[in-house]
Write an enzyme that holds these catalytic residues in place. Structure first.
Site, PDB file in Angstrom:
ATOM      1  N   GLU A  83       0.779  -0.728   0.025  1.00 18.76           N
ATOM      2  CA  GLU A  83      -0.269   0.000  -0.030  1.00 18.76           C
ATOM      3  C   GLU A  83       0.607   1.020  -0.167  1.00 18.76           C
ATOM      4  O   GLU A  83      -0.151   2.301   0.133  1.00 18.76           O
ATOM      5  CB  GLU A  83      -0.812  -0.133   1.165  1.00 18.76           C
ATOM      6  CG  GLU A  83      -0.425  -0.309   2.490  1.00 18.76           C
ATOM      7  CD  GLU A  83      -0.706  -1.413   2.900  1.00 18.76           C
ATOM      8  OE1 GLU A  83      -1.019  -1.654   4.526  1.00 18.76           O
ATOM      9  OE2 GLU A  83      -0.257  -2.503   1.765  1.00 18.76           O
ATOM     10  N   ASN A  84       2.231   1.624   0.245  1.00 25.35           N
ATOM     11  CA  ASN A  84       3.359   2.158   0.432  1.00 25.35           C
ATOM     12  C   ASN A  84       3.566   2.862  -0.685  1.00 25.35           C
ATOM     13  O   ASN A  84       4.096   3.329  -1.251  1.00 25.35           O
ATOM     14  CB  ASN A  84       4.198   2.116   1.149  1.00 25.35           C
ATOM     15  CG  ASN A  84       5.109   0.760   0.798  1.00 25.35           C
ATOM     16  OD1 ASN A  84       4.389   0.138   0.059  1.00 25.35           O
ATOM     17  ND2 ASN A  84       6.219   1.430   0.274  1.00 25.35           N
TER      18      ASN A  84
END
EC number: 2.8.3.5
Length: 520
Positions: free
Chosen positions: A344-345
């Site tokens: 998700e980064n």
């Protein structure tokens, strides 16, 4: 044709004047605005670039963990001594680096973030009532910032419905005695196509402090690998954006299609004096490392769960894996199968841990560990990442839990007054009805306390969102209306054993089978 030739000539003259730092010619002014407000201002000193940030300002601070943080600009704020800041950032670094330094110096009044993480001082100040903390789901935070930059005042999202985010009452500030001094407000709820959504308001900052890789002399900016994260949307969402870079290059060094942030968003630029680029979790592999598959199958609890979880992967699947057991399960993906791992980064196509000589501080996963990527991988910003997640483009999310209810409610982000890690991206990851949600966890907590129960007693991460539960004892399918069905049972255990260690009733599948394990 003559007019086009004249225009082309004047454009070349304007570009030449811009590169040389000269003023726009009168001929240029006939075609372009002469307003200097559109020009990026360059600084040689980070303190000079931020010295006008006033007490009480709202400051957006880029980065994810320690990756892509504006080290020099944070250091400059320490020198200016500005106070009472509202800092908007995914997290607050660590105790002695990143925003953690501004927490230690008591320059921050309120944090708007998704994750407390391993910053002990952050957690201590929050629980002691010294710091206001507005915990916000990571994807919602990214979208609130994106919306602020795009002129969208508010939006609806399914993330957080049925949780304290929607209901209100989440502690923003504690009193000294542990009671709640300031609580979050409820969100407006609307229904679209049979699904509930909550209203979230955009975030705009007075200033944004952004870390990029390179900028050209026009003010165009590029990022490197996973260091773009929150930096990219924050660039667009402040009245004044200050960008620090590692290198400033000539105009024309970037192909126009390779520019990540156009100059229109960049108000101030400074070349960072020095960079430590600390790594929060250095994770490496050795040349001779192979997938750890030694030992008898199921010879310990953790391995047993991992080897069952690995059977959830399917060829061609896009998956997001939480830290711990879910990520370890990826070690057992069949070599005949392709699974695209999303972080998700801002990564799609995660690879294994790097060799020592491959370690790169600009390349980490959502657990802040150093990683590599596979051929065909891509990097993107946090708002783009959660568009994939919230939009249902990720097929599988696998994560841990503190509690799961009979009907699939999930709790995994806080124990009020005691443990506050924040929800991170978990609320977003379980918010899409198109994504299969698999929980991996030990069957019971310390003291044999139930983790699978009639109703969760801890604040929820998601409501009726879990599809399957995998423990060291059993595998359950979850139906949001009918409840749990036992489908697999570890060899040597009986259904009665599972009933004793489970805090709610469940059905037993007529096709109950022994708990499966990936073959080695």
């Amino acid at each position: 044709m003559a007019a086009l030739t004249l225009l082309s000539s004047r454009l070349r003259l304007c570009a030449s004047a811009y590169r040389s730092g000269g003023a726009w010619s009168q001929g240029c002014a006939g075609y372009f605005s002469t307003s200097t407000r559109r020009h990026t201002k360059f600084y040689t000193d980070a303190v000079e670039a931020v010295k006008d940030i006033p007490n009480g300002a709202t400051v957006l601070v880029g980065g994810f963990g320690l990756c892509g943080i504006p080290e020099n600009l944070i250091g400059a704020l320490l020198k200016t001594g500005v106070k009472e800041l509202t800092a908007v950032s995914n997290n607050a670094g660590v105790d002695n680096f990143g925003l953690g330094l501004l927490l230690q110096s008591k320059q921050i009044k309120r944090m708007i973030s998704s994750y407390v993480g391993e910053n002990a001082e952050f957690e201590r100040q929050y629980l002691a009532g010294e710091l206001e903390v507005e915990l916000t789901p990571q994807g919602t935070l990214a979208e609130r910032i994106r919306a602020g930059g795009a002129g969208v005042p508010a939006f609806y999202t399914s993330t957080g419905y049925g949780t304290l985010v929607q209901e209100g009452g989440s502690p923003i500030k504690y009193n000294k005695d542990g009671s709640i001094a300031i609580a979050s407000k409820p969100r407006e709820v609307r229904e679209f196509n049979g699904q509930h959504f909550i209203l979230e308001e955009a975030i705009r900052g007075d200033f944004a402090l952004v870390k990029a890789w390179k900028a050209d002399q026009a003010g165009n900016v590029t990022f490197r690998k996973s260091a773009r994260n929150f930096n990219l949307p924050m660039c667009k969402a402040a009245e004044t954006t200050v960008v620090e870079v590692e290198e400033i290059v000539d105009i024309g060094s970037f192909a126009p299609e390779d520019i990540h942030i156009p100059k229109i968003y960049v108000h101030r630029l400074v070349k960072g004096e020095k960079y430590e680029k600390r790594i929060e979790r250095l994770s490496v592999r050795k040349e001779e490392d192979v997938k750890t598959r030694s030992g008898k199958l199921g010879d310990n609890v953790r391995e047993r769960i991992i080897k069952r979880a690995a059977l959830e992967f399917e060829d061609g699947m896009y998956a997001n894996l939480g830290i711990g057991i879910p990520l370890l399960a990826s070690n057992f993906i069949s070599p005949n199968m392709t699974v695209h791992l999303q972080s998700e980064n801002g990564i799609l196509g995660l690879g294994p841990y790097p060799l020592q000589n491959e370690v790169d501080a600009d390349l980490i996963n959502a657990g802040k560990e150093t990683v590599t990527v596979l051929p065909g991988a891509s990097y993107f910003s946090s708002d783009e990442s959660f568009a994939m997640i919230r939009g249902g483009h990720v097929n599988l999310t696998m994560l841990g839990a503190m509690q799961v209810s009979k009907y699939g409610d999930l709790a995994n982000w806080m124990i009020p007054g005691k443990l506050v890690k924040g929800m991170g991206g978990a609320m977003d990851l379980v918010s899409s009805a198109k994504t299969k949600v698999v929980v991996t966890m030990e069957h019971s907590a310390k003291g044999n306390a139930h983790k699978i129960m009639e109703k969760c007693t801890l604040p929820l991460t998601g409501k009726q969102c879990v599809n399957r539960i995998i423990t060291e004892k059993a595998v359950f399918d979850v139906d949001s209306k009918k409840g749990l069905t036992l489908i697999e049972l570890w060899e040597g255990l009986t259904v009665d054993d599972i009933k004793k260690s489970t805090g709610c009733d469940f059905a037993v599948s007529p096709k109950l089978i022994p708990m499966q394990q990936v073959t080695t």
